[in-house]
Design an enzyme around this catalytic site. Structure first.
Site, PDB file in Angstrom:
ATOM      1  N   ASN A 194      17.064   0.314  47.040  1.00  0.00           N
ATOM      2  CA  ASN A 194      17.016   1.674  47.612  1.00  0.00           C
ATOM      3  C   ASN A 194      15.936   1.781  48.685  1.00  0.00           C
ATOM      4  OD1 ASN A 194      18.967   3.719  46.356  1.00  0.00           O
ATOM      5  ND2 ASN A 194      18.255   2.559  44.577  1.00  0.00           N
TER       6      ASN A 194
ATOM      7  N   HIS B 105      18.507   8.623  40.661  1.00  0.00           N
ATOM      8  CA  HIS B 105      18.853   8.257  39.288  1.00  0.00           C
ATOM      9  C   HIS B 105      20.340   7.914  39.220  1.00  0.00           C
ATOM     10  CE1 HIS B 105      18.472   8.144  34.959  1.00  0.00           C
ATOM     11  NE2 HIS B 105      19.602   8.831  34.892  1.00  0.00           N
TER      12      HIS B 105
HETATM   13  C1  GRF Z   1      18.551   2.273  40.781  1.00  0.00           C
HETATM   14  O1  GRF Z   1      19.744   2.203  40.047  1.00  0.00           O
HETATM   15  C2  GRF Z   1      17.978   3.663  40.710  1.00  0.00           C
HETATM   16  O2  GRF Z   1      18.941   4.654  40.616  1.00  0.00           O
HETATM   17  C3  GRF Z   1      17.155   3.617  39.454  1.00  0.00           C
HETATM   18  O3  GRF Z   1      16.624   2.327  39.412  1.00  0.00           O
HETATM   19  C4  GRF Z   1      17.436   1.440  40.166  1.00  0.00           C
HETATM   20  C5  GRF Z   1      16.557   0.835  41.209  1.00  0.00           C
HETATM   21  O4  GRF Z   1      17.201  -0.143  41.979  1.00  0.00           O
HETATM   22  N1  GRF Z   1      16.163   4.673  39.454  1.00  0.00           N
HETATM   23  P1  GRF Z   1      16.484  -0.719  43.259  1.00  0.00           P
HETATM   24  O5  GRF Z   1      15.139  -1.260  42.815  1.00  0.00           O
HETATM   25  O6  GRF Z   1      16.341   0.371  44.266  1.00  0.00           O
HETATM   26  O7  GRF Z   1      17.386  -1.823  43.743  1.00  0.00           O
END
Ligand code: GRF
Length: 207
Positions: A16, A111
């Site tokens: 993300n 989330h």
């Molecule tokens: C994602 O699924 C987010 O929704 C949750 O933790 C995960 C993080 O993934 N809070 P990344 O580290 O961004 O790849």
């Protein structure tokens, strides 16, 4: 207008974070990631930041007397970079009052469920165990609860009979990478208004 300065807190792989960096660099959103902070030394998010020339810090909570002292260090760093919006991106700790009070309605989280369903850990497993037919992801402002703050954007995905936690997570993640940068962009344009539990998106012409 200068781009909005972002600080990202991450504990893991940072996909993300990457989607936000990419949206900033493409010029899709008027924002710039100034600093990345992780509570885990091995977080790939730190490497991603370094690859893009973004300052990255590992802060070990064990080096501090308590959570408030640890968060005071985080706030100090975020302030040093003049951060205007804090993005939690796979940050595996509940944000405490020290950070919350320093950035009121200036902290977002993503989330992997359609909140208020399935907050907390293993959201995709919770969804599968419940037999829901659609799931998705939510970007929300952070309050003192667990995944409980005002909802900014959501996206849905179908849930299939043969889904595993991984296949559902992957389908949801694709949407996460779209709506998180979009939410940050709306913030940067000053379009998000929080009233009680609700976030209103101010449309152009409605100013
Ligand atoms: C994602 O699924 C987010 O929704 C949750 O933790 C995960 C993080 O993934 N809070 P990344 O580290 O961004 O790849």
């Amino acid at each position: 207008m200068a781009p909005v300065s972002l600080g990202v807190l991450a504990s893991g792989r940072g996909s993300n974070l990457q989607s936000i960096i990419d949206a900033c660099r493409r010029g899709d959103i008027k924002a710039e990631v100034k600093v990345v902070i992780s509570d885990r030394q091995d977080a790939y998010a730190l490497k991603r930041a370094e690859k893009h020339g973004i300052d990255a810090y590992y802060i070990n909570i064990k080096d501090y007397q308590d959570k408030a002292a640890y968060e005071t260090k985080i706030v100090e760093l975020l302030r040093r970079y003049n951060v205007q919006l804090v993005c939690l991106a796979g940050y595996m700790r509940l944000v405490g009052p020290t950070v919350l009070n320093a950035f009121p309605w200036r902290i977002m989280n993503i989330h992997p469920s359609l909140l208020p369903s399935f907050p907390g850990l293993h959201a995709q497993k919770q969804a599968l165990d419940c037999g829901v037919k659609v799931s998705g992801c939510t970007v929300h402002f952070v309050d003192e609860g667990m995944d409980s703050g005002p909802i900014i954007l959501q996206a849905c995905v179908p849930v299939y009979d043969d889904d595993t936690e991984d296949s559902l997570a992957e389908r949801i993640l694709e949407q996460e990478h779209k709506i998180y940068p979009r939410a940050v962009g709306l913030f940067a344009e000053g379009k998000l208004i929080v009233r009680g539990k609700k976030v209103f998106i101010r449309e152009a012409g409605n100013d």
